[in-house]
Design an enzyme around this catalytic site. Structure first.
Site, mmCIF file in Angstrom:
data_model
loop_
_atom_site.group_PDB
_atom_site.id
_atom_site.type_symbol
_atom_site.label_atom_id
_atom_site.label_comp_id
_atom_site.label_asym_id
_atom_site.label_seq_id
_atom_site.Cartn_x
_atom_site.Cartn_y
_atom_site.Cartn_z
ATOM 1 N N CYS A 169 0.805 -1.228 0.000
ATOM 2 C CA CYS A 169 0.000 0.000 0.000
ATOM 3 C C CYS A 169 0.840 1.280 0.000
ATOM 4 O O CYS A 169 0.288 2.359 -0.171
ATOM 5 C CB CYS A 169 -0.935 0.006 1.213
ATOM 6 N N PHE A 220 -10.746 -4.177 -0.148
ATOM 7 C CA PHE A 220 -9.916 -3.694 -1.265
ATOM 8 C C PHE A 220 -10.724 -3.471 -2.547
ATOM 9 O O PHE A 220 -11.717 -4.150 -2.801
ATOM 10 C CB PHE A 220 -8.772 -4.670 -1.532
ATOM 11 N N HIS A 314 -3.149 7.590 3.706
ATOM 12 C CA HIS A 314 -3.632 6.369 3.044
ATOM 13 C C HIS A 314 -4.745 5.739 3.883
ATOM 14 O O HIS A 314 -4.517 5.358 5.036
ATOM 15 C CB HIS A 314 -2.493 5.368 2.858
ATOM 16 N N ASN A 347 -9.986 0.420 -0.321
ATOM 17 C CA ASN A 347 -8.522 0.544 -0.252
ATOM 18 C C ASN A 347 -7.954 -0.029 -1.550
ATOM 19 O O ASN A 347 -8.051 -1.230 -1.796
ATOM 20 C CB ASN A 347 -8.031 -0.235 0.982
HETATM 21 C C1 LIG Z 1 -12.417 -4.125 10.742
HETATM 22 C C2 LIG Z 1 -11.408 -4.541 11.810
HETATM 23 C C3 LIG Z 1 -10.634 -5.752 11.309
HETATM 24 C C4 LIG Z 1 -12.190 -4.914 13.051
HETATM 25 O O1 LIG Z 1 -12.927 -3.788 13.493
HETATM 26 P P1 LIG Z 1 -13.135 -3.490 15.044
HETATM 27 O O2 LIG Z 1 -13.663 -2.113 15.201
HETATM 28 O O3 LIG Z 1 -11.886 -3.840 15.783
HETATM 29 O O4 LIG Z 1 -14.357 -4.416 15.361
HETATM 30 P P2 LIG Z 1 -14.527 -5.718 16.221
HETATM 31 O O5 LIG Z 1 -13.442 -5.925 17.227
HETATM 32 O O6 LIG Z 1 -15.924 -5.655 16.737
HETATM 33 O O7 LIG Z 1 -14.422 -6.862 15.141
HETATM 34 C C5 LIG Z 1 -15.458 -7.104 14.199
HETATM 35 C C6 LIG Z 1 -15.562 -8.611 14.021
HETATM 36 O O8 LIG Z 1 -14.309 -9.051 13.440
HETATM 37 C C7 LIG Z 1 -13.699 -10.021 14.301
HETATM 38 N N1 LIG Z 1 -12.268 -9.853 14.270
HETATM 39 C C8 LIG Z 1 -11.597 -8.691 14.334
HETATM 40 N N2 LIG Z 1 -10.255 -8.955 14.215
HETATM 41 C C9 LIG Z 1 -10.183 -10.269 14.099
HETATM 42 C C10 LIG Z 1 -9.100 -11.143 13.927
HETATM 43 N N3 LIG Z 1 -7.802 -10.695 13.849
HETATM 44 N N4 LIG Z 1 -9.342 -12.451 13.804
HETATM 45 C C11 LIG Z 1 -10.556 -12.973 13.850
HETATM 46 N N5 LIG Z 1 -11.684 -12.146 13.999
HETATM 47 C C12 LIG Z 1 -11.460 -10.848 14.125
HETATM 48 C C13 LIG Z 1 -14.250 -9.713 15.688
HETATM 49 O O9 LIG Z 1 -14.174 -10.867 16.531
HETATM 50 C C14 LIG Z 1 -15.699 -9.336 15.355
HETATM 51 O O10 LIG Z 1 -16.425 -10.487 15.091
HETATM 52 P P3 LIG Z 1 -17.962 -10.631 15.563
HETATM 53 O O11 LIG Z 1 -17.991 -10.382 17.043
HETATM 54 O O12 LIG Z 1 -18.362 -12.020 15.187
HETATM 55 O O13 LIG Z 1 -18.752 -9.584 14.820
HETATM 56 C C15 LIG Z 1 -10.476 -3.344 12.134
HETATM 57 O O14 LIG Z 1 -9.660 -3.701 13.227
HETATM 58 C C16 LIG Z 1 -9.611 -2.911 10.999
HETATM 59 O O15 LIG Z 1 -10.102 -2.289 10.076
HETATM 60 N N6 LIG Z 1 -8.300 -3.195 11.064
HETATM 61 C C17 LIG Z 1 -7.309 -2.775 10.063
HETATM 62 C C18 LIG Z 1 -7.544 -3.431 8.756
HETATM 63 C C19 LIG Z 1 -6.269 -3.499 7.942
HETATM 64 O O16 LIG Z 1 -5.341 -4.141 8.350
HETATM 65 N N7 LIG Z 1 -6.257 -2.844 6.775
HETATM 66 C C20 LIG Z 1 -5.253 -2.982 5.753
HETATM 67 C C21 LIG Z 1 -3.877 -2.463 6.121
HETATM 68 S S1 LIG Z 1 -2.645 -2.426 4.808
HETATM 69 C C22 LIG Z 1 -2.874 -3.726 3.824
HETATM 70 O O17 LIG Z 1 -3.815 -4.355 4.053
HETATM 71 C C23 LIG Z 1 -2.020 -4.146 2.687
HETATM 72 C C24 LIG Z 1 -2.293 -5.355 2.221
HETATM 73 C C25 LIG Z 1 -1.722 -5.950 1.052
HETATM 74 C C26 LIG Z 1 -2.487 -6.898 0.397
HETATM 75 C C27 LIG Z 1 -1.998 -7.478 -0.760
HETATM 76 C C28 LIG Z 1 -0.735 -7.154 -1.234
HETATM 77 O O18 LIG Z 1 -0.285 -7.697 -2.361
HETATM 78 C C29 LIG Z 1 0.026 -6.213 -0.569
HETATM 79 C C30 LIG Z 1 -0.479 -5.632 0.569
#
Ligand SMILES: CC(C)(COP(=O)(O)OP(=O)(O)OC[C@H]1O[C@@H](n2cnc3c(N)ncnc32)[C@H](O)[C@@H]1OP(=O)(O)O)[C@@H](O)C(=O)NCCC(=O)NCCSC(=O)/C=C/c1ccc(O)cc1
Length: 409
Positions: A169, A220, A314, A347
């Site tokens: 990214c 994405f 970003h 993204n």
């Molecule tokens: C949307 C997230 C993931 C969670 O939001 P939250 O506000 O913390 O919400 P929750 O804690 O309530 O989580 C929502 C749901 O997701 C689940 N969850 C939450 N993280 C988890 C977990 N790591 N495990 C497994 N369940 C979970 C969580 O348990 C919950 O499940 P549920 O209770 O059943 O609704 C949020 O933390 C977030 O947006 N994080 C950052 C996302 C991110 O890394 N973005 C991209 C960065 S850069 C990039 O990606 C580059 C990539 C790339 C790609 C390809 C290429 O070739 C090169 C590069």
């Protein structure tokens, strides 16, 4: 032929450098025609992957989709294309060749569309482009997208090409950093920066226990962005003027310590594999962003009142933007351009910062900040930090041609 004395060599080199600084002269963007609404996407995705029986996972995906800050995206892969490639639905089937074939044809076309728009806005013939810097994560071909763009755009065969593959990214900011150095070190250079991405290499079927797939499918989007950069813009004819929009004052890159495994992607027989520590990424960015910004702004003698700047951050996800907001205590409107691009396009990896720059220039009005920051993140974890200066004619909010006096705070 006699050898020139060293002093002369220095003079020759000095004369070849532009007076600088490098500036963005024009911006173009493009997306595939296929638009998907985030609200409809879970139904599409589970239907297209024949996974409707995974009702719990689909509900979870719906919840995750609502948290990413995305409302709309554009995707090259349609239900029809996926129907023609059943191997894309089987995680263990070899599908890399077919995915790369799709990218090989579609990425240059999308890149060319954005480039044509940037060149049209710039107002000069494509043959006047001297350097080309291209980035993509979507492909692994030699010759690459850079080569394909030469005939597609009508560039000179002598255009000096640089191809950056797999920078994640931060690729867009890295390409602009390279363009800055090229433009400032080559008087008369006109550098075309092009970033283009398709997510077809990331497409996979949902699986219980594989949260990464849900993020990959929900976050994405596909798109391309192009920018013309020069360090010595000129008025070419009375009708055609080069207009500097943003000067690139400085550009830096930093690795966040002990973050090597936080975003790790690699090509596999089934497309992209790997993992993003979705909870760690926003936290690590929050912990380190202010230091990166201070390192960029302090040497320039510009104070760290973050709300006095305009911002091109970003939009990795809304969680990342929320963290940046919280750490820098930004007013709500400061990340509005980043949030809008995330919402409207998703993204798009390195392409996204170019869309945000385009959005920013449209939002710039009289009285808008002159100084700004571009911040991009990606694998490494790597942070790219760029200090930008908006070009304004004295007393107006409009961009100024180079002859006019540019305001430098
Ligand atoms: C949307 C997230 C993931 C969670 O939001 P939250 O506000 O913390 O919400 P929750 O804690 O309530 O989580 C929502 C749901 O997701 C689940 N969850 C939450 N993280 C988890 C977990 N790591 N495990 C497994 N369940 C979970 C969580 O348990 C919950 O499940 P549920 O209770 O059943 O609704 C949020 O933390 C977030 O947006 N994080 C950052 C996302 C991110 O890394 N973005 C991209 C960065 S850069 C990039 O990606 C580059 C990539 C790339 C790609 C390809 C290429 O070739 C090169 C590069």
């Amino acid at each position: 032929m006699g050898s020139a004395p060293a002093a002369n060599v220095r003079e020759i080199c000095r004369a070849r450098r532009a007076d600088g600084p490098a500036a963005v002269l024009a911006i173009g963007t493009a997306n595939p025609a296929n638009c998907v609404l985030q609200d409809d996407f879970p139904d599409f995705y589970f239907r297209a992957t024949k996974s409707d029986h995974l009702t719990g996972l689909k509900d979870k995906f719906r919840r995750v989709c609502q948290k990413l800050g995305v409302q709309k995206r554009y995707l090259h892969h349609t239900e029809e294309l996926l129907g023609a490639h059943p191997e894309f639905l089987d995680l263990h089937a070899p599908s890399l060749d077919a995915r790369l074939d799709i990218a090989k044809a579609a990425v240059p076309e999308l890149a060319a569309e954005a480039s044509r728009r940037a060149i049209a806005e710039w107002g000069r013939p494509a043959a006047d482009i001297t350097h080309l810097v291209v980035t993509t994560n979507s492909g692994a071909h030699i010759p690459g997208v850079d080569f394909q763009l030469v005939p597609l755009l009508g560039l000179r065969p002598t255009v000096r090409r640089t191809m950056l593959y797999l920078n994640g990214c931060f690729a867009g900011a890295a390409a602009l950093r390279v363009a800055k150095d090229l433009a400032e070190n080559n008087r008369g250079a006109r550098v075309l920066v092009v970033c283009a991405e398709l997510t077809v290499l990331l497409f996979n079927r949902p699986e219980e226990g594989c949260f990464q797939t849900l993020i990959n499918q929900g976050l994405f989007g596909d798109g391309a962005g192009a920018v013309v950069v020069s360090a010595d813009p000129v008025i070419t004819t009375p009708a055609v003027r080069e207009h500097p929009l943003f000067e690139i004052v400085s550009a830096a890159q930093t690795i966040i310590p002990e973050s090597e495994d936080v975003i790790a992607m690699h090509l596999t027989k089934g497309g992209y594999g790997g993992n993003i520590s979705t909870r760690q990424v926003p936290v690590l960015i929050g912990d380190n962003i202010e230091r990166c910004l201070l390192d960029a702004f302090e040497p320039l003698g510009i104070g760290a009142e973050w709300n006095d700047l305009f911002w091109d951050v970003h939009p990795g996800s809304s969680a990342i933007l929320d963290q940046v907001d919280a750490v820098l205590q930004l007013k709500p409107e400061k990340l509005a351009a980043s949030r809008r691009v995330l919402s409207e396009y998703g993204n798009m990896f390195g392409v996204t910062v170019i869309f945000v720059l385009d959005e920013l220039r449209r939002r710039m009005e009289k009285g808008a900040p002159e100084w700004g920051a571009m911040v991009a993140f990606g694998p490494g974890l790597t942070v790219e930090t760029m200090v930008l200066h908006r070009c304004v004619a004295q007393g107006t909010g409009a961009a100024a041609p180079s002859e006019d006096k540019l305001t430098v705070a």
